[in-house]
Design a protein around this motif. Structure first.
Motif, PDB file in Angstrom:
ATOM      1  N   THR A 143     -83.631 -32.915 -56.150  1.00  0.00           N
ATOM      2  CA  THR A 143     -83.373 -32.046 -57.316  1.00  0.00           C
ATOM      3  C   THR A 143     -83.243 -33.191 -58.510  1.00  0.00           C
ATOM      4  O   THR A 143     -83.664 -32.768 -59.581  1.00  0.00           O
ATOM      5  CB  THR A 143     -82.237 -31.068 -57.311  1.00  0.00           C
ATOM      6  N   LEU A 144     -82.314 -33.814 -58.117  1.00  0.00           N
ATOM      7  CA  LEU A 144     -82.144 -35.134 -59.203  1.00  0.00           C
ATOM      8  C   LEU A 144     -83.330 -35.649 -59.598  1.00  0.00           C
ATOM      9  O   LEU A 144     -83.487 -36.063 -60.685  1.00  0.00           O
ATOM     10  CB  LEU A 144     -80.833 -36.058 -58.577  1.00  0.00           C
ATOM     11  N   LYS A 145     -84.022 -36.194 -58.620  1.00  0.00           N
ATOM     12  CA  LYS A 145     -85.150 -36.969 -58.612  1.00  0.00           C
ATOM     13  C   LYS A 145     -86.279 -36.286 -59.521  1.00  0.00           C
ATOM     14  O   LYS A 145     -86.898 -36.913 -60.185  1.00  0.00           O
ATOM     15  CB  LYS A 145     -85.797 -37.549 -57.188  1.00  0.00           C
ATOM     16  N   ASN A 146     -86.649 -35.242 -59.307  1.00  0.00           N
ATOM     17  CA  ASN A 146     -87.423 -34.336 -59.770  1.00  0.00           C
ATOM     18  C   ASN A 146     -87.245 -33.350 -61.015  1.00  0.00           C
ATOM     19  O   ASN A 146     -87.898 -32.716 -61.420  1.00  0.00           O
ATOM     20  CB  ASN A 146     -88.308 -33.358 -58.935  1.00  0.00           C
ATOM     21  N   ASN A 181     -66.761 -28.887 -50.128  1.00  0.00           N
ATOM     22  CA  ASN A 181     -67.776 -29.940 -49.699  1.00  0.00           C
ATOM     23  C   ASN A 181     -69.293 -29.744 -50.261  1.00  0.00           C
ATOM     24  O   ASN A 181     -70.091 -29.010 -49.581  1.00  0.00           O
ATOM     25  CB  ASN A 181     -67.867 -29.596 -48.025  1.00  0.00           C
ATOM     26  N   ALA A 182     -69.331 -29.967 -51.504  1.00  0.00           N
ATOM     27  CA  ALA A 182     -70.388 -29.347 -52.301  1.00  0.00           C
ATOM     28  C   ALA A 182     -71.894 -29.951 -51.956  1.00  0.00           C
ATOM     29  O   ALA A 182     -72.585 -29.282 -51.936  1.00  0.00           O
ATOM     30  CB  ALA A 182     -70.211 -29.775 -53.687  1.00  0.00           C
ATOM     31  N   ILE A 183     -71.845 -31.434 -51.389  1.00  0.00           N
ATOM     32  CA  ILE A 183     -72.861 -31.877 -50.890  1.00  0.00           C
ATOM     33  C   ILE A 183     -72.671 -32.200 -49.446  1.00  0.00           C
ATOM     34  O   ILE A 183     -72.345 -33.308 -49.173  1.00  0.00           O
ATOM     35  CB  ILE A 183     -73.261 -33.216 -51.936  1.00  0.00           C
ATOM     36  N   HIS A 184     -73.287 -31.140 -48.803  1.00  0.00           N
ATOM     37  CA  HIS A 184     -72.760 -31.251 -47.169  1.00  0.00           C
ATOM     38  C   HIS A 184     -73.899 -30.362 -46.312  1.00  0.00           C
ATOM     39  O   HIS A 184     -74.170 -29.207 -46.931  1.00  0.00           O
ATOM     40  CB  HIS A 184     -71.661 -30.674 -47.225  1.00  0.00           C
ATOM     41  N   ARG A 185     -74.512 -30.930 -45.352  1.00  0.00           N
ATOM     42  CA  ARG A 185     -75.362 -30.338 -44.428  1.00  0.00           C
ATOM     43  C   ARG A 185     -74.958 -28.636 -44.230  1.00  0.00           C
ATOM     44  O   ARG A 185     -75.815 -28.245 -44.044  1.00  0.00           O
ATOM     45  CB  ARG A 185     -75.870 -31.250 -43.564  1.00  0.00           C
ATOM     46  N   ARG A 186     -73.724 -28.865 -43.875  1.00  0.00           N
ATOM     47  CA  ARG A 186     -73.408 -27.664 -43.054  1.00  0.00           C
ATOM     48  C   ARG A 186     -72.716 -26.642 -44.065  1.00  0.00           C
ATOM     49  O   ARG A 186     -72.582 -25.491 -43.817  1.00  0.00           O
ATOM     50  CB  ARG A 186     -72.412 -27.795 -41.771  1.00  0.00           C
ATOM     51  N   TYR A 187     -71.862 -27.188 -44.788  1.00  0.00           N
ATOM     52  CA  TYR A 187     -70.998 -26.542 -45.897  1.00  0.00           C
ATOM     53  C   TYR A 187     -71.413 -26.423 -47.311  1.00  0.00           C
ATOM     54  O   TYR A 187     -70.636 -25.519 -48.071  1.00  0.00           O
ATOM     55  CB  TYR A 187     -69.495 -27.003 -45.779  1.00  0.00           C
ATOM     56  N   GLY A 188     -72.393 -27.012 -47.772  1.00  0.00           N
ATOM     57  CA  GLY A 188     -72.910 -27.251 -49.078  1.00  0.00           C
ATOM     58  C   GLY A 188     -74.345 -27.016 -49.328  1.00  0.00           C
ATOM     59  O   GLY A 188     -74.806 -26.350 -48.544  1.00  0.00           O
ATOM     60  N   ALA A 211     -76.378 -36.812 -61.858  1.00  0.00           N
ATOM     61  CA  ALA A 211     -76.395 -38.102 -61.178  1.00  0.00           C
ATOM     62  C   ALA A 211     -74.737 -38.736 -61.003  1.00  0.00           C
ATOM     63  O   ALA A 211     -74.444 -39.069 -59.945  1.00  0.00           O
ATOM     64  CB  ALA A 211     -77.164 -39.047 -62.046  1.00  0.00           C
ATOM     65  N   GLU A 212     -74.180 -38.400 -62.240  1.00  0.00           N
ATOM     66  CA  GLU A 212     -72.787 -38.770 -61.783  1.00  0.00           C
ATOM     67  C   GLU A 212     -71.946 -38.086 -61.038  1.00  0.00           C
ATOM     68  O   GLU A 212     -71.050 -38.733 -60.355  1.00  0.00           O
ATOM     69  CB  GLU A 212     -72.133 -38.666 -63.381  1.00  0.00           C
ATOM     70  N   PHE A 213     -72.261 -36.872 -60.694  1.00  0.00           N
ATOM     71  CA  PHE A 213     -71.620 -35.930 -59.876  1.00  0.00           C
ATOM     72  C   PHE A 213     -71.751 -36.528 -58.497  1.00  0.00           C
ATOM     73  O   PHE A 213     -71.159 -36.737 -57.517  1.00  0.00           O
ATOM     74  CB  PHE A 213     -72.104 -34.605 -59.979  1.00  0.00           C
ATOM     75  N   GLY A 214     -73.139 -36.602 -58.306  1.00  0.00           N
ATOM     76  CA  GLY A 214     -73.335 -37.470 -56.852  1.00  0.00           C
ATOM     77  C   GLY A 214     -73.000 -38.552 -56.569  1.00  0.00           C
ATOM     78  O   GLY A 214     -72.419 -39.079 -55.525  1.00  0.00           O
ATOM     79  N   GLU A 215     -72.894 -39.599 -57.635  1.00  0.00           N
ATOM     80  CA  GLU A 215     -72.208 -41.149 -57.511  1.00  0.00           C
ATOM     81  C   GLU A 215     -70.758 -40.853 -57.181  1.00  0.00           C
ATOM     82  O   GLU A 215     -70.317 -41.588 -56.433  1.00  0.00           O
ATOM     83  CB  GLU A 215     -72.743 -41.871 -58.719  1.00  0.00           C
ATOM     84  N   ASN A 216     -70.083 -39.988 -57.752  1.00  0.00           N
ATOM     85  CA  ASN A 216     -68.513 -39.885 -57.814  1.00  0.00           C
ATOM     86  C   ASN A 216     -68.226 -38.996 -56.646  1.00  0.00           C
ATOM     87  O   ASN A 216     -66.954 -38.946 -56.364  1.00  0.00           O
ATOM     88  CB  ASN A 216     -67.813 -39.435 -59.068  1.00  0.00           C
TER      89      ASN A 216
END
Length: 197
Positions: free
Chosen positions: A98-101, A82-89, A135-140
């Motif tokens: 991070t991506l935007k800046n 759960n890499a992009i997750h409020r509680r677990y990542g 960006a691709e990591f986030g999209e997928n």
């Protein structure tokens, strides 16, 4: 033959890990944008998996549906499926920021926060490539089951908080280590990492 598949985190060159002795293993380092040849894995007698940071998600994504191949030890280091997750990542807000800046300065600052403040990047194209990969990591990204049975969690991690990872691996076998997000200077060989469990 014995193989270690190491799923690397984001933005870290493979050369960083060259100092780790291979013992009697063949070691393959898989970056986020690379695919594993699953058919080729069948020739190995023993396969261990070590994954770090976003590589933990990548390993679960690529190896989650293995058939006819048994994995030996499967060890996560400072990351969760759960890499992009409020509680677990990592918080989705922080990921997006991070991506935007992302530029040369913010990349080097991020690496310093991992404990890897030795990296030098002089080519803006490298940063553009890392931004595209992120960006691709986030999209997928989507929630998927974890393949991990063991986890090493750094208490000084400034990327994935140890509290988040302890929550994620609750009920599984994990070990706390007094390290930063990049903990590899702790070991001399890949085999030593596997010997933590």
């Amino acid at each position: 033959m014995k193989l270690i598949l190491f799923f690397n985190g984001w933005g870290v060159p493979k050369e960083i890990f060259k100092f780790l002795a291979r013992d009697d293993f063949e070691v393959r380092i898989i970056d986020l944008e690379e695919k594993v040849d699953l058919e080729d894995l069948k020739k190995y007698e023993e396969i261990d998996v070590i994954a770090w940071s976003f590589g933990v998600y990548n390993a679960s994504k690529q190896l989650g549906d293995l058939k006819d191949i048994t994995l030996n030890k499967v060890v996560a280091i400072n990351g969760s499926t759960n890499a992009i997750h409020r509680r677990y990542g990592i918080s989705p807000i922080i990921f997006d920021r991070t991506l935007k800046n992302l530029d040369m300065n913010t990349y080097l600052e991020f690496m310093k926060n991992t404990g890897l403040d030795i990296l030098e990047v002089e080519d803006e194209e490298v940063i553009t490539k890392y931004k595209d990969i992120l960006a691709e990591f986030g999209e997928n990204y989507r929630e998927i089951p974890s393949i991990f049975k063991y986890s090493l969690i750094s208490t000084k991690d400034r990327i994935f908080s140890s509290r988040s990872l302890m929550n994620y691996y609750k009920g599984m076998k994990y070990k706390l280590i007094e390290e930063e997000h990049y903990p590899f200077d702790r070991w001399n060989s890949w085999g030593e990492i596997l010997d933590e469990f």
